[in-house]
Design a protein around this motif. Structure first.
Motif, PDB file in Angstrom:
ATOM      1  N   MET A 234     -24.215  -1.689 -29.076  1.00  0.00           N
ATOM      2  CA  MET A 234     -23.272  -2.622 -28.505  1.00  0.00           C
ATOM      3  C   MET A 234     -22.223  -1.838 -27.718  1.00  0.00           C
ATOM      4  O   MET A 234     -21.581  -0.939 -28.237  1.00  0.00           O
ATOM      5  CB  MET A 234     -22.628  -3.441 -29.601  1.00  0.00           C
ATOM      6  N   ALA A 235     -22.047  -2.178 -26.488  1.00  0.00           N
ATOM      7  CA  ALA A 235     -21.103  -1.485 -25.607  1.00  0.00           C
ATOM      8  C   ALA A 235     -19.711  -2.115 -25.687  1.00  0.00           C
ATOM      9  O   ALA A 235     -19.560  -3.290 -25.994  1.00  0.00           O
ATOM     10  CB  ALA A 235     -21.595  -1.518 -24.174  1.00  0.00           C
ATOM     11  N   ILE A 236     -18.725  -1.300 -25.384  1.00  0.00           N
ATOM     12  CA  ILE A 236     -17.333  -1.725 -25.261  1.00  0.00           C
ATOM     13  C   ILE A 236     -16.997  -1.702 -23.774  1.00  0.00           C
ATOM     14  O   ILE A 236     -17.350  -0.748 -23.070  1.00  0.00           O
ATOM     15  CB  ILE A 236     -16.392  -0.751 -26.012  1.00  0.00           C
ATOM     16  N   PHE A 237     -16.294  -2.721 -23.298  1.00  0.00           N
ATOM     17  CA  PHE A 237     -15.883  -2.774 -21.900  1.00  0.00           C
ATOM     18  C   PHE A 237     -14.363  -2.847 -21.831  1.00  0.00           C
ATOM     19  O   PHE A 237     -13.746  -3.617 -22.556  1.00  0.00           O
ATOM     20  CB  PHE A 237     -16.510  -3.984 -21.203  1.00  0.00           C
ATOM     21  N   MET A 238     -13.782  -2.008 -20.972  1.00  0.00           N
ATOM     22  CA  MET A 238     -12.336  -1.961 -20.840  1.00  0.00           C
ATOM     23  C   MET A 238     -11.929  -1.931 -19.382  1.00  0.00           C
ATOM     24  O   MET A 238     -12.520  -1.213 -18.571  1.00  0.00           O
ATOM     25  CB  MET A 238     -11.777  -0.743 -21.562  1.00  0.00           C
ATOM     26  N   ASP A 239     -10.909  -2.715 -19.059  1.00  0.00           N
ATOM     27  CA  ASP A 239     -10.321  -2.757 -17.723  1.00  0.00           C
ATOM     28  C   ASP A 239      -9.199  -1.725 -17.681  1.00  0.00           C
ATOM     29  O   ASP A 239      -8.412  -1.615 -18.623  1.00  0.00           O
ATOM     30  CB  ASP A 239      -9.778  -4.159 -17.459  1.00  0.00           C
ATOM     31  N   THR A 240      -9.120  -0.983 -16.606  1.00  0.00           N
ATOM     32  CA  THR A 240      -8.077   0.044 -16.471  1.00  0.00           C
ATOM     33  C   THR A 240      -6.696  -0.561 -16.269  1.00  0.00           C
ATOM     34  O   THR A 240      -5.691   0.140 -16.350  1.00  0.00           O
ATOM     35  CB  THR A 240      -8.350   0.956 -15.256  1.00  0.00           C
ATOM     36  N   GLY A 241      -6.651  -1.844 -15.996  1.00  0.00           N
ATOM     37  CA  GLY A 241      -5.395  -2.497 -15.641  1.00  0.00           C
ATOM     38  C   GLY A 241      -5.248  -2.585 -14.138  1.00  0.00           C
ATOM     39  O   GLY A 241      -4.378  -3.269 -13.627  1.00  0.00           O
ATOM     40  N   GLY A 242      -6.132  -1.896 -13.434  1.00  0.00           N
ATOM     41  CA  GLY A 242      -6.112  -1.915 -11.976  1.00  0.00           C
ATOM     42  C   GLY A 242      -7.369  -2.533 -11.389  1.00  0.00           C
ATOM     43  O   GLY A 242      -7.582  -2.494 -10.186  1.00  0.00           O
TER      44      GLY A 242
ATOM     45  N   ILE B 202      -2.792   4.656 -20.004  1.00  0.00           N
ATOM     46  CA  ILE B 202      -3.549   4.089 -21.119  1.00  0.00           C
ATOM     47  C   ILE B 202      -2.939   2.779 -21.625  1.00  0.00           C
ATOM     48  O   ILE B 202      -3.644   1.904 -22.118  1.00  0.00           O
ATOM     49  CB  ILE B 202      -3.702   5.118 -22.259  1.00  0.00           C
ATOM     50  N   ALA B 203      -1.634   2.613 -21.466  1.00  0.00           N
ATOM     51  CA  ALA B 203      -0.953   1.396 -21.921  1.00  0.00           C
ATOM     52  C   ALA B 203      -1.393   0.171 -21.119  1.00  0.00           C
ATOM     53  O   ALA B 203      -1.274  -0.960 -21.592  1.00  0.00           O
ATOM     54  CB  ALA B 203       0.554   1.565 -21.828  1.00  0.00           C
ATOM     55  N   GLY B 204      -1.903   0.369 -19.921  1.00  0.00           N
ATOM     56  CA  GLY B 204      -2.328  -0.744 -19.082  1.00  0.00           C
ATOM     57  C   GLY B 204      -3.762  -1.174 -19.314  1.00  0.00           C
ATOM     58  O   GLY B 204      -4.198  -2.208 -18.813  1.00  0.00           O
ATOM     59  N   ALA B 205      -4.524  -0.394 -20.082  1.00  0.00           N
ATOM     60  CA  ALA B 205      -5.932  -0.693 -20.322  1.00  0.00           C
ATOM     61  C   ALA B 205      -6.084  -1.789 -21.371  1.00  0.00           C
ATOM     62  O   ALA B 205      -5.292  -1.879 -22.309  1.00  0.00           O
ATOM     63  CB  ALA B 205      -6.666   0.560 -20.779  1.00  0.00           C
ATOM     64  N   PHE B 206      -7.106  -2.614 -21.190  1.00  0.00           N
ATOM     65  CA  PHE B 206      -7.367  -3.658 -22.171  1.00  0.00           C
ATOM     66  C   PHE B 206      -8.865  -3.958 -22.232  1.00  0.00           C
ATOM     67  O   PHE B 206      -9.595  -3.773 -21.261  1.00  0.00           O
ATOM     68  CB  PHE B 206      -6.580  -4.934 -21.857  1.00  0.00           C
ATOM     69  N   GLU B 207      -9.314  -4.390 -23.401  1.00  0.00           N
ATOM     70  CA  GLU B 207     -10.718  -4.691 -23.626  1.00  0.00           C
ATOM     71  C   GLU B 207     -11.078  -6.038 -22.994  1.00  0.00           C
ATOM     72  O   GLU B 207     -10.285  -6.977 -23.013  1.00  0.00           O
ATOM     73  CB  GLU B 207     -11.006  -4.724 -25.121  1.00  0.00           C
ATOM     74  N   VAL B 208     -12.274  -6.100 -22.427  1.00  0.00           N
ATOM     75  CA  VAL B 208     -12.794  -7.343 -21.852  1.00  0.00           C
ATOM     76  C   VAL B 208     -14.176  -7.601 -22.460  1.00  0.00           C
ATOM     77  O   VAL B 208     -14.877  -6.672 -22.849  1.00  0.00           O
ATOM     78  CB  VAL B 208     -12.878  -7.286 -20.307  1.00  0.00           C
TER      79      VAL B 208
END
Length: 80
Positions: A1-9, A34-40
């Protein structure tokens, strides 16, 4: 299972773990916050681009586009 994260940009990375994805994001960008990253979710829809990187009407998901054998990489980008 993969994890997907947006850089915030707008760039979305996929990988086997949150730690691995964040490490690759930092390696790819000198000014990554790193504070701007979030999981999608992997079910998030994205528009398919053609061979000229022009958006088409076709939609796919992050899960459909991610190839586990490639490890951690930028799966999608909204930075045109």
């Amino acid at each position: 299972m993969a994890i997907f994260m947006d850089t915030g940009g707008g760039d979305i990375y996929g990988g086997p773990s949150k730690e691995a994805v964040l490490a690759q994001m930092q390696a790819d960008s000198d000014d990554f916050d790193i504070a701007g990253a979030f999981e999608v979710p992997g079910t998030q829809k994205m528009r398919v681009s053609d061979e000229n990187d022009e958006p088409t009407d076709e939609l796919t998901t992050l899960e459909e586009e991610y190839d586990e054998s490639l490890g951690v990489y930028c799966v999608a980008s909204e930075n045109f």
